[in-house]
Design a protein around this motif. Structure first.
Motif, short mmCIF file in Angstrom:
data_model
loop_
_atom_site.label_atom_id
_atom_site.label_comp_id
_atom_site.label_asym_id
_atom_site.label_seq_id
_atom_site.Cartn_x
_atom_site.Cartn_y
_atom_site.Cartn_z
N ARG A 123 81.60 41.33 12.90
CA ARG A 123 82.51 42.24 12.17
C ARG A 123 82.45 41.97 10.68
N HIS A 124 82.30 40.70 10.30
CA HIS A 124 82.29 40.32 8.89
C HIS A 124 80.87 40.13 8.35
N GLN A 125 79.87 40.62 9.10
CA GLN A 125 78.47 40.55 8.67
C GLN A 125 78.04 39.12 8.36
N SER A 126 78.46 38.18 9.19
CA SER A 126 78.14 36.77 8.98
C SER A 126 76.98 36.28 9.83
N HIS A 127 76.38 37.17 10.61
CA HIS A 127 75.21 36.78 11.40
C HIS A 127 73.97 36.77 10.53
N ILE B 181 86.65 52.59 16.18
CA ILE B 181 86.19 51.55 15.25
C ILE B 181 87.35 50.65 14.85
N ARG B 182 88.49 51.26 14.52
CA ARG B 182 89.67 50.47 14.13
C ARG B 182 90.14 49.58 15.27
N VAL B 183 90.12 50.11 16.49
CA VAL B 183 90.57 49.32 17.65
C VAL B 183 89.63 48.13 17.89
N ILE B 184 88.33 48.40 17.91
CA ILE B 184 87.36 47.32 18.16
C ILE B 184 87.43 46.27 17.04
N ASP B 185 87.42 46.72 15.79
CA ASP B 185 87.52 45.78 14.67
C ASP B 185 88.82 44.98 14.75
N GLY B 186 89.91 45.66 15.12
CA GLY B 186 91.20 44.97 15.24
C GLY B 186 91.20 43.92 16.33
N VAL C 70 78.99 48.02 19.07
CA VAL C 70 79.26 49.46 19.14
C VAL C 70 79.95 49.92 17.86
N SER C 71 80.93 49.15 17.40
CA SER C 71 81.64 49.49 16.17
C SER C 71 80.69 49.51 14.98
N GLU C 72 79.86 48.48 14.86
CA GLU C 72 78.93 48.41 13.73
C GLU C 72 77.91 49.54 13.79
N PHE C 73 77.44 49.86 14.98
CA PHE C 73 76.49 50.95 15.16
C PHE C 73 77.13 52.28 14.74
N LEU C 74 78.36 52.51 15.19
CA LEU C 74 79.07 53.74 14.81
C LEU C 74 79.27 53.82 13.29
N LYS C 75 79.58 52.70 12.66
CA LYS C 75 79.73 52.68 11.21
C LYS C 75 78.42 53.09 10.53
N LEU C 76 77.32 52.58 11.05
CA LEU C 76 76.01 52.94 10.48
C LEU C 76 75.71 54.42 10.68
#
Length: 173
Positions: free
Chosen positions: A67-71, A4-9, A150-156
């Motif tokens: 990443r910033h939930q702007s969609h 998650i950190r890598v993808i977000d980064g 994938v990152s957002e899904f994993l966070k959920l």
């Protein structure tokens, strides 16, 4: 999780770098306006180049925006749900809608870019610019969007989605 950190980064870095493109195309527009209206010498290349730069800018920021939930979201259906239920509804949305769309976007944009590259496609403007770099950027943007999904899904799924929790009102004193 490290993934998650890598993808977000990655998407944070791409977003910050690509944001500089806005300054570049604004400078080109200002230069073109100056040349056209003050010196009477319009450029032949500025319009086509700024169109391509804007397309690049717009498409490349999809992963950063996610990443910033702007969609745009359909929160009308989920805003009254408890955070746990909302989390699973959003996760199901990723599986049912987002991942298939992102996969098709990536696959088709790759084919689109390769066709453009193989044909040596050029713009129709006064100055013929190659089109394939912008179409290849579409593929890169699709991949960035897909991995951010994938990152957002994993966070959920891992209950790390802090954007679902009620926010404290800001103190504006």
């Amino acid at each position: 999780m490290p993934i998650i950190r890598v993808i977000d980064g990655i998407n944070e870095t791409v977003g910050r770098i690509v944001s500089i493109v806005a300054i570049v195309f604004a400078a080109i527009i200002i230069y073109d306006v100056f040349m056209r209206y003050f010196l009477g010498e319009p450029t032949r290349w500025a319009f086509d180049l700024t169109k391509q730069l804007y397309g690049f800018y717009f498409i490349m920021l999809g992963g950063y925006a996610l990443r910033h939930q702007s969609h745009v979201k359909v929160d009308l259906l989920t805003e009254r749900l408890a955070p746990g239920i909302r989390r699973w509804v959003e996760a199901a949305g990723y599986v049912i809608f987002f991942f298939p769309f992102a996969w098709v976007f990536a696959r088709r944009s790759f084919d689109f870019a390769m066709t453009s590259y193989n044909q040596g496609e050029l713009t129709y403007g006064a100055v013929q610019l190659p089109v394939y770099p912008l179409k290849m950027a579409m593929f890169v943007a699709a991949v960035l969007l897909l991995i951010q999904g994938v990152s957002e899904f994993l966070k959920l799924v891992l209950n790390k989605a802090d954007h679902l929790e009620p926010q404290e009102p800001m103190d504006v004193r």
